[in-house]
Write a protein that holds these residues in place. Structure first.
Motif, PDB file in Angstrom:
ATOM      1  N   UNK A 158       0.835  -1.208   0.076  1.00 15.50           N
ATOM      2  CA  UNK A 158       0.111  -0.106   0.171  1.00 15.50           C
ATOM      3  C   UNK A 158       0.859   1.221  -0.058  1.00 15.50           C
ATOM      4  N   UNK A 159       0.566   1.975  -0.984  1.00 14.30           N
ATOM      5  CA  UNK A 159       1.318   3.164  -1.105  1.00 14.30           C
ATOM      6  C   UNK A 159       0.713   4.375  -0.374  1.00 14.30           C
ATOM      7  N   UNK A 160      -0.416   4.349  -0.573  1.00 11.99           N
ATOM      8  CA  UNK A 160      -1.654   5.225   0.194  1.00 11.99           C
ATOM      9  C   UNK A 160      -3.020   4.787   0.321  1.00 11.99           C
ATOM     10  N   UNK A 161      -3.567   4.645   1.407  1.00 15.13           N
ATOM     11  CA  UNK A 161      -4.626   3.847   1.916  1.00 15.13           C
ATOM     12  C   UNK A 161      -5.911   4.836   1.220  1.00 15.13           C
ATOM     13  N   UNK A 162      -7.084   4.088   0.864  1.00 12.92           N
ATOM     14  CA  UNK A 162      -8.215   4.855   0.343  1.00 12.92           C
ATOM     15  C   UNK A 162      -9.192   5.527   1.335  1.00 12.92           C
ATOM     16  N   UNK A 163      -9.542   6.615   1.277  1.00 12.87           N
ATOM     17  CA  UNK A 163     -10.308   7.250   2.476  1.00 12.87           C
ATOM     18  C   UNK A 163     -11.569   6.900   1.933  1.00 12.87           C
ATOM     19  N   UNK A 164     -12.610   6.188   2.834  1.00 13.15           N
ATOM     20  CA  UNK A 164     -13.859   5.867   2.456  1.00 13.15           C
ATOM     21  C   UNK A 164     -14.895   5.979   3.358  1.00 13.15           C
ATOM     22  N   UNK A 165     -16.405   6.178   2.893  1.00 19.58           N
ATOM     23  CA  UNK A 165     -17.151   6.336   3.689  1.00 19.58           C
ATOM     24  C   UNK A 165     -18.047   4.817   3.563  1.00 19.58           C
ATOM     25  N   UNK A 166     -18.524   4.139   4.733  1.00 22.64           N
ATOM     26  CA  UNK A 166     -18.998   2.973   4.752  1.00 22.64           C
ATOM     27  C   UNK A 166     -20.686   2.900   5.490  1.00 22.64           C
ATOM     28  N   UNK A 167     -21.066   1.818   5.276  1.00 19.57           N
ATOM     29  CA  UNK A 167     -22.388   1.824   5.949  1.00 19.57           C
ATOM     30  C   UNK A 167     -22.168   1.239   7.260  1.00 19.57           C
TER      31      UNK A 167
END
Length: 170
Positions: A158-167
């Motif tokens: 992983x170079x950079x983690x994804x920033x996410x919205x989850x349920x």
């Protein structure tokens, strides 16, 4: 001529044994000196090897830096051309930006950088960071509904983690 008489009788075997021991001691000193010399050469060879490896690593790093900087320079020049050629025409500017984006995608692909696919996938802490949650009935918890910032992997790291919205219904 002076003759010294000893109270002990001279034993021929003692003289021979002493000469033999002296000869053996001399041989052992030479062997020891030879081993010490070999050790010094090995240490010098190892130091030279270490320095050579350090130089090779430095050269490799410099080569990667140069490649990266050249790619950045090309992108900078693409941006300059897009701005210069747009002459306040939004379509031309948009076309130039798409070209730059395509060039960036090609550069990332050649360096084995891959975007982390997130949309409609389940949250994985190895690849994602949660920045917000939402409630949606009928949808499972931990399902990613929105990507805030894309993440990237290079050679399965992983170079950079994804920033996410989850349920999160609960």
């Amino acid at each position: 001529i002076i003759i010294i008489l000893s109270s002990k009788p001279v034993n021929k075997n003692n003289v021979e044994e002493t000469l033999k021991l002296k000869k053996q001691l001399k041989k052992e000193k030479q062997t020891s000196k030879s081993y010490l010399n070999q050790l010094k050469y090995l240490q010098a060879d190892f130091d030279n090897y270490r320095k050579s490896i350090d130089r090779q690593v430095d050269d490799k790093i410099m080569m990667y830096k140069q490649d990266l900087i050249l790619n950045i320079v090309e992108i900078k020049e693409d941006i300059e051309r897009a701005v210069d050629n747009s002459s306040h025409n939004v379509k031309e500017l948009n076309s130039g930006l798409k070209m730059i984006n395509n060039n960036l995608d090609k550069m990332l692909k050649t360096t084995n950088v891959v975007e982390i696919v997130c949309k409609n996938k389940f949250f994985d802490p190895n690849f994602h960071e949660i920045v917000s949650t939402s409630k949606k009935s009928g949808m499972p918890d931990n399902l990613i509904t929105k990507v805030i910032r894309k993440g990237y992997v290079i050679d399965n790291k992983v170079l950079r983690h994804s920033l996410v919205e989850i349920i999160k219904n609960k």
